[in-house]
Design a protein around this motif. Structure first.
Motif, PDB file in Angstrom:
ATOM      1  N   CYS A 143       0.391  -0.819   0.415  1.00  0.00           N
ATOM      2  CA  CYS A 143       0.543   0.066  -0.177  1.00  0.00           C
ATOM      3  C   CYS A 143       0.914   1.354  -0.201  1.00  0.00           C
ATOM      4  O   CYS A 143       0.217   2.384  -0.110  1.00  0.00           O
ATOM      5  N   GLU A 144       2.262   1.484   0.196  1.00  0.00           N
ATOM      6  CA  GLU A 144       2.863   2.028   0.195  1.00  0.00           C
ATOM      7  C   GLU A 144       2.696   2.992  -1.445  1.00  0.00           C
ATOM      8  O   GLU A 144       2.647   4.466  -0.871  1.00  0.00           O
ATOM      9  N   GLU A 145       2.973   2.686  -2.114  1.00  0.00           N
ATOM     10  CA  GLU A 145       2.507   3.342  -3.418  1.00  0.00           C
ATOM     11  C   GLU A 145       1.376   4.714  -3.162  1.00  0.00           C
ATOM     12  O   GLU A 145       1.497   5.624  -4.108  1.00  0.00           O
ATOM     13  N   PHE A 146       0.556   4.211  -2.285  1.00  0.00           N
ATOM     14  CA  PHE A 146      -0.747   4.935  -2.917  1.00  0.00           C
ATOM     15  C   PHE A 146      -0.566   6.810  -1.336  1.00  0.00           C
ATOM     16  O   PHE A 146      -1.624   7.462  -1.725  1.00  0.00           O
ATOM     17  N   PHE A 147       0.658   6.673  -0.888  1.00  0.00           N
ATOM     18  CA  PHE A 147       0.886   7.303  -0.076  1.00  0.00           C
ATOM     19  C   PHE A 147       1.861   8.709   0.298  1.00  0.00           C
ATOM     20  O   PHE A 147       2.718   8.065  -0.340  1.00  0.00           O
ATOM     21  N   ASP A 148       1.598   8.979   0.508  1.00  0.00           N
ATOM     22  CA  ASP A 148       3.027  10.408   0.436  1.00  0.00           C
ATOM     23  C   ASP A 148       3.605  10.256   1.069  1.00  0.00           C
ATOM     24  O   ASP A 148       5.576  10.711   1.373  1.00  0.00           O
ATOM     25  N   ALA A 149       3.344   9.572   2.814  1.00  0.00           N
ATOM     26  CA  ALA A 149       4.001   9.183   3.626  1.00  0.00           C
ATOM     27  C   ALA A 149       3.352   7.937   4.310  1.00  0.00           C
ATOM     28  O   ALA A 149       2.101   8.661   4.751  1.00  0.00           O
ATOM     29  N   VAL A 150       4.617   7.365   5.152  1.00  0.00           N
ATOM     30  CA  VAL A 150       3.549   6.582   5.815  1.00  0.00           C
ATOM     31  C   VAL A 150       4.487   6.378   7.234  1.00  0.00           C
ATOM     32  O   VAL A 150       5.485   6.686   7.467  1.00  0.00           O
ATOM     33  N   VAL A 151       3.518   7.181   8.328  1.00  0.00           N
ATOM     34  CA  VAL A 151       4.149   6.771   9.621  1.00  0.00           C
ATOM     35  C   VAL A 151       3.711   5.719  10.903  1.00  0.00           C
ATOM     36  O   VAL A 151       2.649   5.811  10.910  1.00  0.00           O
ATOM     37  N   VAL A 152       4.761   5.697  11.330  1.00  0.00           N
ATOM     38  CA  VAL A 152       4.463   4.295  13.009  1.00  0.00           C
ATOM     39  C   VAL A 152       4.144   4.836  13.795  1.00  0.00           C
ATOM     40  O   VAL A 152       5.238   5.119  14.321  1.00  0.00           O
ATOM     41  N   GLY A 153       3.292   4.386  14.582  1.00  0.00           N
ATOM     42  CA  GLY A 153       3.417   4.878  16.056  1.00  0.00           C
ATOM     43  C   GLY A 153       4.938   4.878  16.370  1.00  0.00           C
ATOM     44  O   GLY A 153       5.204   4.838  17.414  1.00  0.00           O
ATOM     45  N   GLY A 154       4.913   3.673  16.779  1.00  0.00           N
ATOM     46  CA  GLY A 154       5.863   2.483  17.004  1.00  0.00           C
ATOM     47  C   GLY A 154       7.225   3.932  17.080  1.00  0.00           C
ATOM     48  O   GLY A 154       8.488   3.171  17.472  1.00  0.00           O
ATOM     49  N   GLU A 155       6.940   4.030  16.134  1.00  0.00           N
ATOM     50  CA  GLU A 155       8.413   4.926  15.916  1.00  0.00           C
ATOM     51  C   GLU A 155       8.687   6.242  15.891  1.00  0.00           C
ATOM     52  O   GLU A 155      10.352   6.738  15.991  1.00  0.00           O
ATOM     53  N   HIS A 156       7.785   6.488  16.845  1.00  0.00           N
ATOM     54  CA  HIS A 156       7.693   7.958  17.895  1.00  0.00           C
ATOM     55  C   HIS A 156       7.517   8.069  18.898  1.00  0.00           C
ATOM     56  O   HIS A 156       7.038   6.985  19.590  1.00  0.00           O
ATOM     57  N   PRO A 157       7.809   9.073  19.866  1.00  0.00           N
ATOM     58  CA  PRO A 157       7.572   9.016  21.311  1.00  0.00           C
ATOM     59  C   PRO A 157       5.825   8.618  21.801  1.00  0.00           C
ATOM     60  O   PRO A 157       5.751   8.132  21.848  1.00  0.00           O
ATOM     61  N   GLU A 158       5.386   9.534  20.325  1.00  0.00           N
ATOM     62  CA  GLU A 158       4.192   9.194  21.020  1.00  0.00           C
ATOM     63  C   GLU A 158       3.107   8.721  20.112  1.00  0.00           C
ATOM     64  O   GLU A 158       3.226   9.005  18.659  1.00  0.00           O
ATOM     65  N   GLN A 159       2.557   7.636  20.440  1.00  0.00           N
ATOM     66  CA  GLN A 159       1.117   7.567  19.142  1.00  0.00           C
ATOM     67  C   GLN A 159       0.249   8.050  19.053  1.00  0.00           C
ATOM     68  O   GLN A 159      -0.384   9.115  20.297  1.00  0.00           O
ATOM     69  N   LYS A 160      -1.254   7.519  18.048  1.00  0.00           N
ATOM     70  CA  LYS A 160      -2.208   7.967  18.285  1.00  0.00           C
ATOM     71  C   LYS A 160      -2.894   7.966  19.856  1.00  0.00           C
ATOM     72  O   LYS A 160      -2.889   6.998  19.952  1.00  0.00           O
ATOM     73  N   PRO A 161      -3.371   8.620  20.282  1.00  0.00           N
ATOM     74  CA  PRO A 161      -4.315   9.821  19.778  1.00  0.00           C
ATOM     75  C   PRO A 161      -3.611  10.974  19.871  1.00  0.00           C
ATOM     76  O   PRO A 161      -4.364  12.603  20.783  1.00  0.00           O
ATOM     77  N   SER A 162      -1.991  11.322  20.871  1.00  0.00           N
ATOM     78  CA  SER A 162      -1.662  11.913  21.132  1.00  0.00           C
ATOM     79  C   SER A 162      -1.096  12.600  19.778  1.00  0.00           C
ATOM     80  O   SER A 162      -1.215  12.517  18.727  1.00  0.00           O
ATOM     81  N   PRO A 163      -1.156  14.302  20.187  1.00  0.00           N
ATOM     82  CA  PRO A 163      -1.616  14.950  19.285  1.00  0.00           C
ATOM     83  C   PRO A 163      -0.050  15.682  18.759  1.00  0.00           C
ATOM     84  O   PRO A 163       0.329  15.453  17.194  1.00  0.00           O
ATOM     85  N   SER A 164       1.212  14.958  19.115  1.00  0.00           N
ATOM     86  CA  SER A 164       2.620  15.638  18.972  1.00  0.00           C
ATOM     87  C   SER A 164       2.848  14.432  17.152  1.00  0.00           C
ATOM     88  O   SER A 164       2.979  15.030  16.252  1.00  0.00           O
ATOM     89  N   ILE A 165       2.689  13.609  17.253  1.00  0.00           N
ATOM     90  CA  ILE A 165       2.019  12.463  16.181  1.00  0.00           C
ATOM     91  C   ILE A 165       1.141  12.978  15.050  1.00  0.00           C
ATOM     92  O   ILE A 165       2.252  13.145  13.291  1.00  0.00           O
ATOM     93  N   PHE A 166       0.255  14.180  14.988  1.00  0.00           N
ATOM     94  CA  PHE A 166      -0.576  15.016  14.151  1.00  0.00           C
ATOM     95  C   PHE A 166       0.466  15.081  13.857  1.00  0.00           C
ATOM     96  O   PHE A 166      -0.167  16.049  12.450  1.00  0.00           O
ATOM     97  N   THR A 167       0.851  16.602  14.349  1.00  0.00           N
ATOM     98  CA  THR A 167       1.896  17.228  14.374  1.00  0.00           C
ATOM     99  C   THR A 167       3.276  17.220  13.703  1.00  0.00           C
ATOM    100  O   THR A 167       3.083  17.419  12.325  1.00  0.00           O
ATOM    101  N   HIS A 168       3.886  15.830  13.634  1.00  0.00           N
ATOM    102  CA  HIS A 168       4.320  14.990  12.516  1.00  0.00           C
ATOM    103  C   HIS A 168       3.938  14.836  11.710  1.00  0.00           C
ATOM    104  O   HIS A 168       4.874  15.096  10.961  1.00  0.00           O
ATOM    105  N   CYS A 169       2.487  14.210  11.289  1.00  0.00           N
ATOM    106  CA  CYS A 169       1.917  14.177  10.199  1.00  0.00           C
ATOM    107  C   CYS A 169       1.967  15.468   8.656  1.00  0.00           C
ATOM    108  O   CYS A 169       2.047  15.357   7.947  1.00  0.00           O
TER     109      CYS A 169
END
Length: 242
Positions: A149-175
């Motif tokens: 599915c990666e070909e369909f997206f401008d970016a892929v963000v996996v929560g486990g690669e970041h300090p906080e996952q959804k629903p934290s606003p920080s990962i949305f800000t990164h997106c």
């Protein structure tokens, strides 16, 4: 309602774009059959072992130190589940066999349907698309790779690669930063009220879209802007936001 045009769509992965629960159910059933055959267990006992494994998955805490891989952690889940339910000491290799049967069966059954592929392809002509999925890095990256599915997206963000996952606003800000957009430019689409919808609301997106396949009753404390039974209904939602 603010009539600012929608520029970007953030999608959840599991049970939004791919049927992870269905694949997991089949994988558990196959593993139950292996346990029944190997240990000569009755059906009730086998189900108790598998239910114990599912409980451990639900309560799983990722090993941030990297001392054990996710495969090792989940083999351990099977080993503990068998020991908790079954008398005696089964062969140590049984837990490994259970895990890889469960894992490989689940991955083999995951796919993007042709209709969803067409939807993403069409949406990408008018919007920036980003995949935002919670979970352990390797597990989620394997799913992304196996469904292609990666070909369909401008970016892929996996929560486990970041300090906080959804629903934290920080990962949305990164997106938002990855896409070069603001929160009010975006729509968040997902099946989980507690992570996808709450996260989108916390981050201040233009609209949240809840994928409610089973007709579940909503949580009164979390109110999505739109509720649809399938992601295939998204174009109508987007049309209403124009």
């Amino acid at each position: 309602m603010d009539r600012k045009p929608v520029r970007a769509i953030l999608f959840d992965l599991d049970n939004t774009l791919i049927e992870t629960n269905r694949a997991g159910g089949v994988a558990i059933q196959k593993t139950c059959e292996l346990l029944k055959k190997t240990l000569g267990l009755d059906e009730g006992t086998v189900f108790r072992v598998c239910d114990a494994y599912k409980d451990k998955l639900r309560d799983e805490v990722f090993d941030a130190s990297g001392a054990r891989s996710i495969d090792e952690v989940r083999v351990g889940h099977w080993e503990e589940s068998i020991q908790e339910v079954v008398a005696g000491s089964p062969e140590p290799s049984l837990a490994t066999d259970c895990y890889y049967l469960w894992k490989n069966t689940r991955l083999q059954l995951l796919s993007l349907s042709p209709d969803i592929r067409n939807l993403l392809r069409e949406l990408r002509t008018g919007y920036k698309l980003l995949l935002l999925t919670n979970g352990e890095t390797r597990t989620q990256r394997e799913k992304v790779e196996v469904v292609g599915c990666e070909e369909f997206f401008d970016a892929v963000v996996v929560g486990g690669e970041h300090p906080e996952q959804k629903p934290s606003p920080s990962i949305f800000t990164h997106c938002f930063a990855l896409l070069g957009v603001e929160a009010q430019d975006c729509v968040m689409v997902g099946d989980s009220l507690g992570t996808d919808i709450k996260g989108g609301l916390n981050a201040g997106v233009r609209a949240t879209v809840w994928i409610n396949q089973g007709g579940s009753l909503p949580d009164d404390s979390i109110k999505p802007d739109f509720t649809i039974p399938s992601v295939l209904g998204l174009p109508d939602v987007l049309e209403s936001l124009k």
